[in-house]
Design an enzyme around this catalytic site. Structure first.
Site, PDB file in Angstrom:
ATOM      1  N   ARG A  35       0.845  -1.165  -0.035  1.00  0.00           N
ATOM      2  CA  ARG A  35       0.092  -0.105   0.036  1.00  0.00           C
ATOM      3  C   ARG A  35       0.962   1.264  -0.019  1.00  0.00           C
ATOM      4  O   ARG A  35       0.492   2.443  -0.503  1.00  0.00           O
ATOM      5  CB  ARG A  35      -1.028  -0.048   1.225  1.00  0.00           C
ATOM      6  CG  ARG A  35      -2.279  -1.072   1.075  1.00  0.00           C
ATOM      7  CD  ARG A  35      -3.021  -0.869   2.333  1.00  0.00           C
ATOM      8  NE  ARG A  35      -4.283  -1.659   1.697  1.00  0.00           N
ATOM      9  CZ  ARG A  35      -5.305  -1.883   2.773  1.00  0.00           C
ATOM     10  NH1 ARG A  35      -5.098  -1.597   4.025  1.00  0.00           N
ATOM     11  NH2 ARG A  35      -6.449  -2.415   2.221  1.00  0.00           N
ATOM     12  N   LYS A 197     -14.480 -15.711   4.689  1.00  0.00           N
ATOM     13  CA  LYS A 197     -15.562 -14.433   4.880  1.00  0.00           C
ATOM     14  C   LYS A 197     -16.709 -14.777   4.196  1.00  0.00           C
ATOM     15  O   LYS A 197     -17.129 -14.030   3.204  1.00  0.00           O
ATOM     16  CB  LYS A 197     -15.189 -13.376   4.776  1.00  0.00           C
ATOM     17  CG  LYS A 197     -13.956 -12.898   5.763  1.00  0.00           C
ATOM     18  CD  LYS A 197     -13.605 -11.538   5.446  1.00  0.00           C
ATOM     19  CE  LYS A 197     -12.221 -11.190   5.640  1.00  0.00           C
ATOM     20  NZ  LYS A 197     -11.447 -10.177   4.800  1.00  0.00           N
ATOM     21  N   GLY A 353      -7.201  -9.026   0.891  1.00  0.00           N
ATOM     22  CA  GLY A 353      -5.899  -8.811   1.501  1.00  0.00           C
ATOM     23  C   GLY A 353      -5.111 -10.220   1.206  1.00  0.00           C
ATOM     24  O   GLY A 353      -3.871 -10.388   1.215  1.00  0.00           O
ATOM     25  N   GLY A 376     -12.019  -4.854   1.838  1.00  0.00           N
ATOM     26  CA  GLY A 376     -13.642  -4.618   1.770  1.00  0.00           C
ATOM     27  C   GLY A 376     -13.957  -3.434   0.725  1.00  0.00           C
ATOM     28  O   GLY A 376     -15.137  -3.461   0.128  1.00  0.00           O
TER      29      GLY A 376
HETATM   30  N1  LIG Z   1     -11.248 -24.532   3.562  1.00  0.00           N
HETATM   31  C1  LIG Z   1     -10.741 -23.537   4.443  1.00  0.00           C
HETATM   32  N2  LIG Z   1     -11.089 -23.724   5.809  1.00  0.00           N
HETATM   33  C2  LIG Z   1     -10.776 -22.726   6.335  1.00  0.00           C
HETATM   34  N3  LIG Z   1     -10.476 -21.379   6.194  1.00  0.00           N
HETATM   35  C3  LIG Z   1     -10.082 -21.101   4.774  1.00  0.00           C
HETATM   36  C4  LIG Z   1     -10.107 -22.432   3.886  1.00  0.00           C
HETATM   37  N4  LIG Z   1      -9.698 -21.901   2.717  1.00  0.00           N
HETATM   38  C5  LIG Z   1      -9.298 -20.764   2.886  1.00  0.00           C
HETATM   39  N5  LIG Z   1      -9.382 -20.524   4.097  1.00  0.00           N
HETATM   40  C6  LIG Z   1      -8.622 -19.214   4.869  1.00  0.00           C
HETATM   41  O1  LIG Z   1      -9.357 -18.067   4.186  1.00  0.00           O
HETATM   42  C7  LIG Z   1      -8.657 -17.062   4.834  1.00  0.00           C
HETATM   43  C8  LIG Z   1      -8.878 -15.802   3.714  1.00  0.00           C
HETATM   44  O2  LIG Z   1     -10.193 -15.487   3.644  1.00  0.00           O
HETATM   45  P1  LIG Z   1     -10.737 -13.910   3.098  1.00  0.00           P
HETATM   46  O3  LIG Z   1     -10.352 -13.296   4.217  1.00  0.00           O
HETATM   47  O4  LIG Z   1     -12.167 -14.364   2.958  1.00  0.00           O
HETATM   48  O5  LIG Z   1     -10.018 -13.693   1.959  1.00  0.00           O
HETATM   49  P2  LIG Z   1      -9.520 -12.461   1.272  1.00  0.00           P
HETATM   50  O6  LIG Z   1      -8.677 -11.960   2.524  1.00  0.00           O
HETATM   51  O7  LIG Z   1      -8.575 -12.602   0.145  1.00  0.00           O
HETATM   52  O8  LIG Z   1     -10.764 -11.564   1.059  1.00  0.00           O
HETATM   53  C9  LIG Z   1      -7.221 -17.407   4.747  1.00  0.00           C
HETATM   54  O9  LIG Z   1      -6.706 -17.179   5.810  1.00  0.00           O
HETATM   55  C10 LIG Z   1      -7.182 -18.923   4.507  1.00  0.00           C
HETATM   56  O10 LIG Z   1      -6.436 -19.735   5.196  1.00  0.00           O
HETATM   57  O1  LIG Z   2      -7.419  -2.466   5.272  1.00  0.00           O
HETATM   58  C1  LIG Z   2      -8.614  -1.931   5.033  1.00  0.00           C
HETATM   59  O2  LIG Z   2      -9.423  -2.843   5.014  1.00  0.00           O
HETATM   60  P1  LIG Z   2      -9.516  -4.107   4.133  1.00  0.00           P
HETATM   61  O3  LIG Z   2      -9.026  -5.047   5.391  1.00  0.00           O
HETATM   62  O4  LIG Z   2     -11.018  -4.478   4.075  1.00  0.00           O
HETATM   63  O5  LIG Z   2      -8.551  -4.221   2.803  1.00  0.00           O
HETATM   64  C2  LIG Z   2      -8.797  -0.573   5.242  1.00  0.00           C
HETATM   65  O6  LIG Z   2      -7.710   0.140   5.528  1.00  0.00           O
HETATM   66  C3  LIG Z   2      -9.796  -0.273   5.899  1.00  0.00           C
HETATM   67  O7  LIG Z   2      -9.536  -0.470   7.482  1.00  0.00           O
HETATM   68  P2  LIG Z   2     -11.055  -0.378   8.309  1.00  0.00           P
HETATM   69  O8  LIG Z   2     -11.710  -1.741   7.689  1.00  0.00           O
HETATM   70  O9  LIG Z   2     -10.354  -0.663   9.695  1.00  0.00           O
HETATM   71  O10 LIG Z   2     -12.142   0.439   8.015  1.00  0.00           O
END
Ligand SMILES: Nc1ncnc2c1ncn2[C@@H]1O[C@H](COP(=O)(O)OP(=O)(O)O)[C@@H](O)[C@H]1O
Ligand SMILES: O=C(OP(=O)(O)O)[C@H](O)COP(=O)(O)O
Length: 394
Positions: A35, A197, A353, A376
């Protein structure tokens, strides 16, 4: 919407909202500088014009006032290194010292203000707080795409105090690339959704069904769909209250002629750990005590084929727990397919992320078309929402 290319910053102080919300390790060093790195062209353009830069950002989610672990001073060294010049720091974003420093800023100089969220007024969108912040600059630049889904003082309210305001290069590029996927996608268009998520992502899936030819669902979110179809998923991740919605999405995909691809098999484990015992299981019949932590070899083959035949690819969410070596193969194989499709001329956009971290871990950052700095914010964009930080620049 104006961008910084439309403005000459000579002799002007730019107040720039950046998203320096970056991960820090235990010693408070920046572990992923993506970033900060992304913002450098914006700063360089302003400085080369003969302007100066006042940077404001949040870092983390501090609860009650200042906390050292959330101080933006931890981003100073990395910014100096990437920018190749010294950077000043003000230990309070609206303190007397901060205003002295910003008022004395000379062309070519850069100042970072302390974490905006040390004041609760930031997240409340407080007008008086925003007006104070506005005194730091002559022109407002918003380059914080990652925070554009937040209607906070520094991302939206502050804009009303400026005659001149514009998007920085990061903001402009993110919107351009996201638009390319949402509005001008070459076909076949494949969306790959994964990760953990589920509830955050179901709305996007619904919106994407009007656009895509193929929808691949892998990672933790796939098991909610299997359970909805009456499958036995053992101890795999599931959101019970989303089973009905998952069923509806399956029906909708059918009605709209979208090819919904769910994994056929999984790498299952007897515990959520790097040293777990593993096996390959059919996704409809995962035994109790076992959980699916990655897609299996048959799924890899089907997913890779669909991806490699695509002209537009949107990827959000890993296919498995890629942070553990035993469960990284599915995400890696899909990443390879995305890279190969990109080499054949497809446009590939990676968001989220953890997805961005996976692509970086495999060394593929430069082999896909675009890795978003947004999590997000990008998801809300794909849900079809207007991002407040973008609206404020109109
Ligand atoms: N089958 C699974 N069971 C539990 N966790 C999982 C599985 N597949 C992926 N994950 C976890 O999901 C996490 C990422 O999910 P998410 O936050 O939704 O992705 P992103 O940050 O790319 O949007 C990773 O830490 C990964 O380990
Ligand atoms: O890292 C951020 O969001 P993200 O984890 O959804 O990419 C942004 O900096 C927003 O942070 P926030 O979700 O605490 O408002």
């Amino acid at each position: 919407m104006k961008t910084i290319n439309d403005i000459n910053f000579k002799g002007k102080r730019a107040l720039i909202r950046v998203d320096f919300n970056v991960p820090l390790d235990k010693s408070l060093n920046v572990t992923d500088d993506n970033r900060i790195r992304a913002t450098i062209p914006t700063l360089t353009k302003i400085l080369n014009d003969g302007g100066s830069c006042v940077l404001m950002s949040h870092l983390g989610r501090p609860k009650e006032g200042p906390e050292d672990k959330y101080s933006l001073k931890h981003t100073l060294a990395k910014t100096e290194q990437l920018l190749g010049r010294p950077v000043k720091f003000a230990g309070d974003c609206i303190g007397e010292e901060a205003f002295k420093l910003s008022a004395a800023l000379q062309p070519g100089e850069v100042l970072i203000l302390e974490n905006l969220r040390f004041y609760k007024q930031e997240e409340k969108g407080d007008v008086a707080f925003a007006e104070k912040l506005s005194k730091h600059g002559d022109i407002y630049v918003n380059d914080a795409f990652g925070t554009a889904h937040r209607a906070h003082a520094s991302t939206t309210i502050v804009a009303q105090f400026f005659n001149e305001k514009c998007a920085g290069y990061v903001m402009a590029a993110e919107l351009d690339n996201a638009k390319k996927v949402m509005e001008k996608a070459d076909k076949p268009f494949t969306a790959i959704m994964g990760g953990a998520k589920i509830s955050d992502k179901l709305l996007i899936i619904e919106n994407l069904l009007d656009k895509v030819d193929n929808l691949i669902i892998g990672g933790g979110m796939a098991y909610t769909f299997f359970k909805a179809l009456g499958g036995h998923i053992g101890n795999s991740l599931v959101e019970e209250d989303k089973l009905e919605l998952a069923k509806e999405l399956i029906q909708k995909a059918k009605a709209k002629g979208v090819d919904l691809l769910l994994p056929i098999d999984s790498v299952v484990a007897d515990k959520f750990a790097a040293d777990a015992n593993t096996a390959i299981a059919n996704n409809h019949a995962i035994q109790d005590g076992w959980m699916g932590l990655d897609i299996g070899p048959q799924s890899i083959a089907v997913f890779s084929k669909a991806v490699s035949e695509s002209k537009t690819i949107l990827w959000n969410g890993p296919m498995g727990v890629f942070e553990m070596e035993k469960f990284a193969a599915g995400t890696k194989a899909v990443a390879v397919a995305v890279v190969e499709a990109t080499q054949k001329g497809a446009f590939s956009l990676i968001g989220g992320g953890d997805s961005a971290a996976a692509v970086a871990q495999f060394g593929f950052n430069d082999k896909v078309s675009y890795v978003s700095t947004g999590g997000g914010a990008l998801l809300e964009y794909f849900e079809g929402k207007v991002l407040p930080g973008v609206k404020a620049l109109d």
